[in-house]
Design a protein around this motif. Structure first.
Motif, PDB file in Angstrom:
ATOM      1  N   LEU A   1       0.794  -1.230   0.000  1.00 52.30           N
ATOM      2  CA  LEU A   1       0.000   0.000   0.000  1.00 52.30           C
ATOM      3  C   LEU A   1       0.822   1.274   0.000  1.00 52.30           C
ATOM      4  O   LEU A   1       0.415   2.272  -0.578  1.00 52.30           O
ATOM      5  N   VAL A   2       1.984   1.250   0.638  1.00 54.22           N
ATOM      6  CA  VAL A   2       2.661   2.510   0.936  1.00 54.22           C
ATOM      7  C   VAL A   2       3.640   2.963  -0.141  1.00 54.22           C
ATOM      8  O   VAL A   2       3.499   4.049  -0.711  1.00 54.22           O
ATOM      9  N   SER A   3       4.639   2.166  -0.455  1.00 53.20           N
ATOM     10  CA  SER A   3       5.757   2.670  -1.250  1.00 53.20           C
ATOM     11  C   SER A   3       5.368   3.072  -2.669  1.00 53.20           C
ATOM     12  O   SER A   3       5.375   4.251  -3.028  1.00 53.20           O
ATOM     13  N   MET A   4       5.015   2.115  -3.494  1.00 52.77           N
ATOM     14  CA  MET A   4       4.720   2.420  -4.896  1.00 52.77           C
ATOM     15  C   MET A   4       3.395   3.171  -5.072  1.00 52.77           C
ATOM     16  O   MET A   4       3.344   4.192  -5.757  1.00 52.77           O
ATOM     17  N   PRO A   5       2.279   2.709  -4.466  1.00 57.12           N
ATOM     18  CA  PRO A   5       1.029   3.452  -4.637  1.00 57.12           C
ATOM     19  C   PRO A   5       1.115   4.879  -4.100  1.00 57.12           C
ATOM     20  O   PRO A   5       0.600   5.808  -4.731  1.00 57.12           O
ATOM     21  N   PHE A   6       1.778   5.050  -2.951  1.00 54.94           N
ATOM     22  CA  PHE A   6       1.855   6.414  -2.412  1.00 54.94           C
ATOM     23  C   PHE A   6       2.752   7.284  -3.271  1.00 54.94           C
ATOM     24  O   PHE A   6       2.485   8.479  -3.435  1.00 54.94           O
ATOM     25  N   SER A   7       3.809   6.704  -3.838  1.00 55.20           N
ATOM     26  CA  SER A   7       4.629   7.482  -4.779  1.00 55.20           C
ATOM     27  C   SER A   7       3.799   7.905  -5.981  1.00 55.20           C
ATOM     28  O   SER A   7       3.906   9.046  -6.455  1.00 55.20           O
ATOM     29  N   ALA A   8       2.971   6.977  -6.496  1.00 50.84           N
ATOM     30  CA  ALA A   8       2.148   7.287  -7.667  1.00 50.84           C
ATOM     31  C   ALA A   8       1.147   8.395  -7.374  1.00 50.84           C
ATOM     32  O   ALA A   8       0.997   9.350  -8.154  1.00 50.84           O
ATOM     33  N   ILE A   9       0.452   8.297  -6.249  1.00 46.47           N
ATOM     34  CA  ILE A   9      -0.560   9.308  -5.946  1.00 46.47           C
ATOM     35  C   ILE A   9       0.091  10.629  -5.539  1.00 46.47           C
ATOM     36  O   ILE A   9      -0.438  11.712  -5.830  1.00 46.47           O
ATOM     37  N   SER A  10       1.255  10.570  -4.895  1.00 50.45           N
ATOM     38  CA  SER A  10       1.986  11.794  -4.560  1.00 50.45           C
ATOM     39  C   SER A  10       2.481  12.497  -5.824  1.00 50.45           C
ATOM     40  O   SER A  10       2.503  13.728  -5.897  1.00 50.45           O
ATOM     41  N   LEU A  11       2.898  11.705  -6.796  1.00 47.26           N
ATOM     42  CA  LEU A  11       3.329  12.262  -8.075  1.00 47.26           C
ATOM     43  C   LEU A  11       2.185  13.022  -8.739  1.00 47.26           C
ATOM     44  O   LEU A  11       2.356  14.168  -9.189  1.00 47.26           O
ATOM     45  N   LEU A  12       1.019  12.398  -8.791  1.00 43.78           N
ATOM     46  CA  LEU A  12      -0.140  13.081  -9.363  1.00 43.78           C
ATOM     47  C   LEU A  12      -0.465  14.348  -8.581  1.00 43.78           C
ATOM     48  O   LEU A  12      -0.772  15.391  -9.153  1.00 43.78           O
ATOM     49  N   HIS A  13      -0.411  14.246  -7.265  1.00 47.51           N
ATOM     50  CA  HIS A  13      -0.704  15.408  -6.421  1.00 47.51           C
ATOM     51  C   HIS A  13       0.275  16.550  -6.694  1.00 47.51           C
ATOM     52  O   HIS A  13      -0.124  17.723  -6.771  1.00 47.51           O
ATOM     53  N   SER A  14       1.560  16.221  -6.862  1.00 49.21           N
ATOM     54  CA  SER A  14       2.580  17.259  -7.070  1.00 49.21           C
ATOM     55  C   SER A  14       2.399  17.988  -8.390  1.00 49.21           C
ATOM     56  O   SER A  14       2.818  19.139  -8.529  1.00 49.21           O
ATOM     57  N   LEU A  15       1.786  17.319  -9.371  1.00 46.64           N
ATOM     58  CA  LEU A  15       1.599  17.931 -10.682  1.00 46.64           C
ATOM     59  C   LEU A  15       0.383  18.855 -10.732  1.00 46.64           C
ATOM     60  O   LEU A  15       0.224  19.605 -11.699  1.00 46.64           O
ATOM     61  N   ASP A  16      -0.462  18.770  -9.718  1.00 46.72           N
ATOM     62  CA  ASP A  16      -1.644  19.639  -9.638  1.00 46.72           C
ATOM     63  C   ASP A  16      -2.470  19.576 -10.923  1.00 46.72           C
ATOM     64  O   ASP A  16      -2.863  20.594 -11.487  1.00 46.72           O
ATOM     65  N   LEU A  17      -2.717  18.360 -11.392  1.00 46.60           N
ATOM     66  CA  LEU A  17      -3.512  18.175 -12.608  1.00 46.60           C
ATOM     67  C   LEU A  17      -4.995  18.249 -12.288  1.00 46.60           C
ATOM     68  O   LEU A  17      -5.433  17.968 -11.168  1.00 46.60           O
ATOM     69  N   HIS A  18      -5.756  18.621 -13.299  1.00 43.69           N
ATOM     70  CA  HIS A  18      -7.198  18.760 -13.125  1.00 43.69           C
ATOM     71  C   HIS A  18      -7.934  17.810 -14.070  1.00 43.69           C
ATOM     72  O   HIS A  18      -7.360  17.305 -15.043  1.00 43.69           O
ATOM     73  N   GLU A  19      -9.182  17.590 -13.773  1.00 39.71           N
ATOM     74  CA  GLU A  19     -10.000  16.706 -14.592  1.00 39.71           C
ATOM     75  C   GLU A  19      -9.963  17.152 -16.050  1.00 39.71           C
ATOM     76  O   GLU A  19     -10.139  18.331 -16.357  1.00 39.71           O
ATOM     77  N   GLY A  20      -9.685  16.221 -16.940  1.00 39.76           N
ATOM     78  CA  GLY A  20      -9.603  16.528 -18.367  1.00 39.76           C
ATOM     79  C   GLY A  20      -8.206  16.803 -18.869  1.00 39.76           C
ATOM     80  O   GLY A  20      -7.971  16.801 -20.089  1.00 39.76           O
ATOM     81  N   ASP A  21      -7.251  17.056 -17.954  1.00 39.00           N
ATOM     82  CA  ASP A  21      -5.869  17.298 -18.372  1.00 39.00           C
ATOM     83  C   ASP A  21      -5.253  16.019 -18.954  1.00 39.00           C
ATOM     84  O   ASP A  21      -5.700  14.904 -18.677  1.00 39.00           O
ATOM     85  N   TRP A  22      -4.173  16.218 -19.745  1.00 36.65           N
ATOM     86  CA  TRP A  22      -3.460  15.093 -20.362  1.00 36.65           C
ATOM     87  C   TRP A  22      -2.068  14.964 -19.780  1.00 36.65           C
ATOM     88  O   TRP A  22      -1.333  15.950 -19.630  1.00 36.65           O
ATOM     89  N   LEU A  23      -1.689  13.720 -19.478  1.00 34.37           N
ATOM     90  CA  LEU A  23      -0.373  13.359 -18.962  1.00 34.37           C
ATOM     91  C   LEU A  23       0.195  12.253 -19.845  1.00 34.37           C
ATOM     92  O   LEU A  23      -0.539  11.358 -20.278  1.00 34.37           O
ATOM     93  N   VAL A  24       1.521  12.288 -20.098  1.00 31.54           N
ATOM     94  CA  VAL A  24       2.175  11.202 -20.827  1.00 31.54           C
ATOM     95  C   VAL A  24       3.279  10.645 -19.939  1.00 31.54           C
ATOM     96  O   VAL A  24       3.950  11.390 -19.217  1.00 31.54           O
ATOM     97  N   GLN A  25       3.455   9.323 -19.951  1.00 33.02           N
ATOM     98  CA  GLN A  25       4.493   8.697 -19.143  1.00 33.02           C
ATOM     99  C   GLN A  25       5.108   7.525 -19.892  1.00 33.02           C
ATOM    100  O   GLN A  25       4.426   6.824 -20.657  1.00 33.02           O
ATOM    101  N   ASN A  26       6.421   7.327 -19.703  1.00 31.39           N
ATOM    102  CA  ASN A  26       7.035   6.119 -20.230  1.00 31.39           C
ATOM    103  C   ASN A  26       7.082   5.058 -19.131  1.00 31.39           C
ATOM    104  O   ASN A  26       6.602   5.282 -18.019  1.00 31.39           O
ATOM    105  N   ALA A  27       7.639   3.890 -19.440  1.00 30.11           N
ATOM    106  CA  ALA A  27       7.599   2.753 -18.511  1.00 30.11           C
ATOM    107  C   ALA A  27       6.171   2.519 -18.036  1.00 30.11           C
ATOM    108  O   ALA A  27       5.927   2.205 -16.866  1.00 30.11           O
ATOM    109  N   ALA A  28       5.233   2.656 -18.965  1.00 29.08           N
ATOM    110  CA  ALA A  28       3.816   2.575 -18.595  1.00 29.08           C
ATOM    111  C   ALA A  28       3.419   1.197 -18.112  1.00 29.08           C
ATOM    112  O   ALA A  28       2.391   1.049 -17.431  1.00 29.08           O
TER     113      ALA A  28
END
Length: 324
Positions: A120-147
């Motif tokens: 629960l903590v390491s990878m999922p929290f990193s993922a959700i913290s990453l999204l939080h740090s980007l301050d993205l909003h509904e409808g925004d587009w994000l691209v990532q490698n190592a998908a």
């Protein structure tokens, strides 16, 4: 107690072994936890090799995250109870018992399976913290490698639950089919010459406001190349190369912002109320099925070298877990 240890820095499959260690005792603000399950993370193995940002004194125990049961309370601990399941940990959790700060442990609801709670903590929290740090909003587009990596898959699932659009980049067409099998559709393989056109077709020409690079080298430039003006590129990892190859024109004329993300620092500096809210969202997403935490296999401490080899298996889906 039994613990997984190493006496030198080298390949984990060559140096990890099981040894007897004294059971630690909790100090003020700490708890003693009996380990139930613990995932193998890449940063755990990099630490054993001596190539991570943290180098422990040798001989050293290993592991950083676990699901466990509270066995004892240190002075001043009143938010946790003996017998309660908790997720989280500290360095050295590949042991039958470990001591951790009570403030860093997350109570696990009864409805959550052990296999999911252990991750629960390491990878999922990193993922959700990453999204939080980007301050993205509904409808925004994000691209990532190592998908098709663990964090990439979690980012895609968490973003979808928030209404954020994600385009995933993988190196080969097989990765596209693998993610489609997990319900993740917007994926493009960069081994096709027209892959940027495919990204544009997916977005409908909408600007991509953020990118995540977990690979390094030329792959970082691939992510940067499809970003819109004034976008942000986050460097999350460097699986292929410690050097970023990003066209200077994209930075100058596209006004691209490049910044790093290290989950341990972000977690340590995040306000407690924000952290609590994000963990609450993670638990909700796991319980409602919008975030999946699959398990590839489970090994005992005595089979830790086999577990490390299984962790390095190409195409592995899900975490390899250790149990005492």
């Amino acid at each position: 107690m039994r613990a997984v240890v190493h006496e030198t820095f080298a390949e984990p499959a060559d140096v990890l072994t099981v040894a007897e260690r004294p059971i630690p005792q909790p100090g003020p603000g700490q708890v003693l936890v009996r380990t139930v399950l613990s995932p193998i993370h890449n940063h755990d193995l990099w630490t054993v090799r001596g190539t991570y940002g943290f180098r422990p004194e040798l001989p050293a125990q290993s592991g950083t995250e676990a699901l466990g049961v509270v066995e004892g309370l240190g002075e001043g601990v009143d938010r946790l109870q003996v017998g309660q399941r908790v997720a989280g940990g500290t360095f050295g959790v590949w042991a039958e018992y470990y001591v951790a700060d009570a403030a860093g442990l997350v109570p696990v609801p009864d409805a959550m399976p052990d296999e999911a709670a252990a991750q629960l903590v390491s990878m999922p929290f990193s993922a959700i913290s990453l999204l939080h740090s980007l301050d993205l909003h509904e409808g925004d587009w994000l691209v990532q490698n190592a998908a098709n990596g663990a964090v990439g898959r979690m980012v895609a699932q968490l973003a979808a639950a928030r209404g954020i659009n994600v385009v995933g980049l993988v190196r080969r067409a097989a990765g596209v089919e693998e993610l489609r099998g997990q319900g993740i559709e917007r994926v493009v393989a960069t081994d096709a010459e027209d892959w940027p056109d495919r990204v544009t077709a997916i977005t409908g020409g909408a600007p991509i406001v953020a990118g995540v690079d977990s690979v390094g080298g030329a792959a970082a430039g691939d992510v940067a190349s499809v970003l819109g003006e004034n976008a942000t590129l986050v460097v999350f990892g460097a699986m292929a190369s410690p050097t970023l190859e990003i066209p200077s024109g994209k930075v100058i004329f596209g006004q691209l912002t490049v910044k790093g993300f290290w989950g341990s620092v972000v977690s340590r500096t995040m306000p407690a109320e924000t952290k609590q809210r994000l963990f609450g969202e993670l638990i909700t997403r796991v319980l409602d099925g919008s975030l999946t935490l699959p398990v590839a296999d489970v090994f005992t401490f005595e089979d830790v070298r086999d577990a490390v080899r299984a962790n390095d298996t190409a195409g592995r889906v899900g975490k390899v877990l250790l149990r005492p």
